[in-house]
Write a protein that holds these residues in place. Sequence first.
Motif, PDB file in Angstrom:
ATOM      1  N   ASP A 264      39.742  27.908  44.876  1.00  5.79           N
ATOM      2  CA  ASP A 264      40.050  26.393  45.425  1.00  5.79           C
ATOM      3  C   ASP A 264      39.154  26.375  46.509  1.00  5.79           C
ATOM      4  O   ASP A 264      38.873  25.109  46.737  1.00  5.79           O
ATOM      5  CB  ASP A 264      41.403  26.156  45.510  1.00  5.79           C
ATOM      6  CG  ASP A 264      42.449  26.110  44.532  1.00  5.79           C
ATOM      7  OD1 ASP A 264      43.688  26.126  44.652  1.00  5.79           O
ATOM      8  OD2 ASP A 264      41.761  25.992  43.238  1.00  5.79           O
ATOM      9  N   SER A 265      38.664  27.196  47.114  1.00  9.33           N
ATOM     10  CA  SER A 265      37.991  27.158  48.579  1.00  9.33           C
ATOM     11  C   SER A 265      36.546  26.932  48.319  1.00  9.33           C
ATOM     12  O   SER A 265      35.626  26.673  49.056  1.00  9.33           O
ATOM     13  CB  SER A 265      38.113  28.334  49.586  1.00  9.33           C
ATOM     14  OG  SER A 265      37.741  29.384  49.004  1.00  9.33           O
ATOM     15  N   TRP A 266      36.074  27.077  46.985  1.00  6.24           N
ATOM     16  CA  TRP A 266      34.553  27.150  46.566  1.00  6.24           C
ATOM     17  C   TRP A 266      34.374  25.707  46.176  1.00  6.24           C
ATOM     18  O   TRP A 266      35.221  24.944  45.488  1.00  6.24           O
ATOM     19  CB  TRP A 266      34.214  27.789  45.298  1.00  6.24           C
ATOM     20  CG  TRP A 266      34.145  29.269  46.005  1.00  6.24           C
ATOM     21  CD1 TRP A 266      34.825  30.326  45.774  1.00  6.24           C
ATOM     22  CD2 TRP A 266      33.117  30.011  46.618  1.00  6.24           C
ATOM     23  NE1 TRP A 266      34.759  31.379  46.400  1.00  6.24           N
ATOM     24  CE2 TRP A 266      33.437  31.317  46.862  1.00  6.24           C
ATOM     25  CE3 TRP A 266      31.745  29.566  46.947  1.00  6.24           C
ATOM     26  CZ2 TRP A 266      32.616  32.210  47.479  1.00  6.24           C
ATOM     27  CZ3 TRP A 266      31.037  30.547  47.586  1.00  6.24           C
ATOM     28  CH2 TRP A 266      31.489  31.809  47.713  1.00  6.24           C
ATOM     29  N   ARG A 267      33.321  24.918  46.807  1.00  4.34           N
ATOM     30  CA  ARG A 267      32.705  23.508  46.112  1.00  4.34           C
ATOM     31  C   ARG A 267      31.438  23.504  45.767  1.00  4.34           C
ATOM     32  O   ARG A 267      30.616  24.239  46.360  1.00  4.34           O
ATOM     33  CB  ARG A 267      33.307  22.433  47.317  1.00  4.34           C
ATOM     34  CG  ARG A 267      32.552  22.761  48.637  1.00  4.34           C
ATOM     35  CD  ARG A 267      33.325  21.538  49.538  1.00  4.34           C
ATOM     36  NE  ARG A 267      32.257  21.964  50.712  1.00  4.34           N
ATOM     37  CZ  ARG A 267      31.339  21.490  51.340  1.00  4.34           C
ATOM     38  NH1 ARG A 267      30.729  20.392  50.710  1.00  4.34           N
ATOM     39  NH2 ARG A 267      30.875  21.597  52.379  1.00  4.34           N
ATOM     40  N   LYS A 268      31.218  22.501  44.758  1.00  2.32           N
ATOM     41  CA  LYS A 268      29.823  22.774  44.306  1.00  2.32           C
ATOM     42  C   LYS A 268      28.777  21.868  44.996  1.00  2.32           C
ATOM     43  O   LYS A 268      29.463  20.782  45.749  1.00  2.32           O
ATOM     44  CB  LYS A 268      29.787  22.089  42.728  1.00  2.32           C
ATOM     45  CG  LYS A 268      30.227  22.820  41.927  1.00  2.32           C
ATOM     46  CD  LYS A 268      30.104  22.336  40.368  1.00  2.32           C
ATOM     47  CE  LYS A 268      30.340  23.427  39.473  1.00  2.32           C
ATOM     48  NZ  LYS A 268      30.123  22.855  38.191  1.00  2.32           N
TER      49      LYS A 268
ATOM     50  N   SER B 232      27.177  29.321  40.948  1.00  2.00           N
ATOM     51  CA  SER B 232      28.134  28.976  40.173  1.00  2.00           C
ATOM     52  C   SER B 232      28.231  29.381  38.656  1.00  2.00           C
ATOM     53  O   SER B 232      29.235  29.587  38.116  1.00  2.00           O
ATOM     54  CB  SER B 232      28.294  27.413  40.017  1.00  2.00           C
ATOM     55  OG  SER B 232      27.380  26.799  39.490  1.00  2.00           O
ATOM     56  N   LYS B 233      27.027  29.723  38.176  1.00  2.00           N
ATOM     57  CA  LYS B 233      26.744  30.202  36.651  1.00  2.00           C
ATOM     58  C   LYS B 233      27.252  31.760  36.931  1.00  2.00           C
ATOM     59  O   LYS B 233      27.664  32.174  35.658  1.00  2.00           O
ATOM     60  CB  LYS B 233      25.490  29.907  36.218  1.00  2.00           C
ATOM     61  CG  LYS B 233      25.299  28.636  36.083  1.00  2.00           C
ATOM     62  CD  LYS B 233      23.623  28.269  35.476  1.00  2.00           C
ATOM     63  CE  LYS B 233      22.702  29.148  36.493  1.00  2.00           C
ATOM     64  NZ  LYS B 233      22.315  28.424  37.521  1.00  2.00           N
ATOM     65  N   ALA B 234      27.045  32.363  37.751  1.00  2.00           N
ATOM     66  CA  ALA B 234      27.447  33.934  38.042  1.00  2.00           C
ATOM     67  C   ALA B 234      28.028  34.269  39.369  1.00  2.00           C
ATOM     68  O   ALA B 234      27.565  34.801  40.151  1.00  2.00           O
ATOM     69  CB  ALA B 234      25.893  34.726  37.975  1.00  2.00           C
TER      70      ALA B 234
END
Length: 63
Positions: free
Chosen positions: A5-9, A36-38
Amino acid sequence: MNTPDSWRKSSYSGAGDGNSCLEISDRRTHIAIRDSKAPAYGTLTVPTEAFAPFIECLKAKEL
């Protein structure tokens, strides 16, 4: 420890499904950056105080 949850685009993810997408995670002492793809391929970490100059440098390279 980092949770999913701590990752944002990035706001510069691109059109559609965000094929050119990076994610960032703001941690206490540094900012983590990953593809984000890998996401399992690893992260680039930058000290918190160096993140803004790092982004400015990347923006200058685009010009």
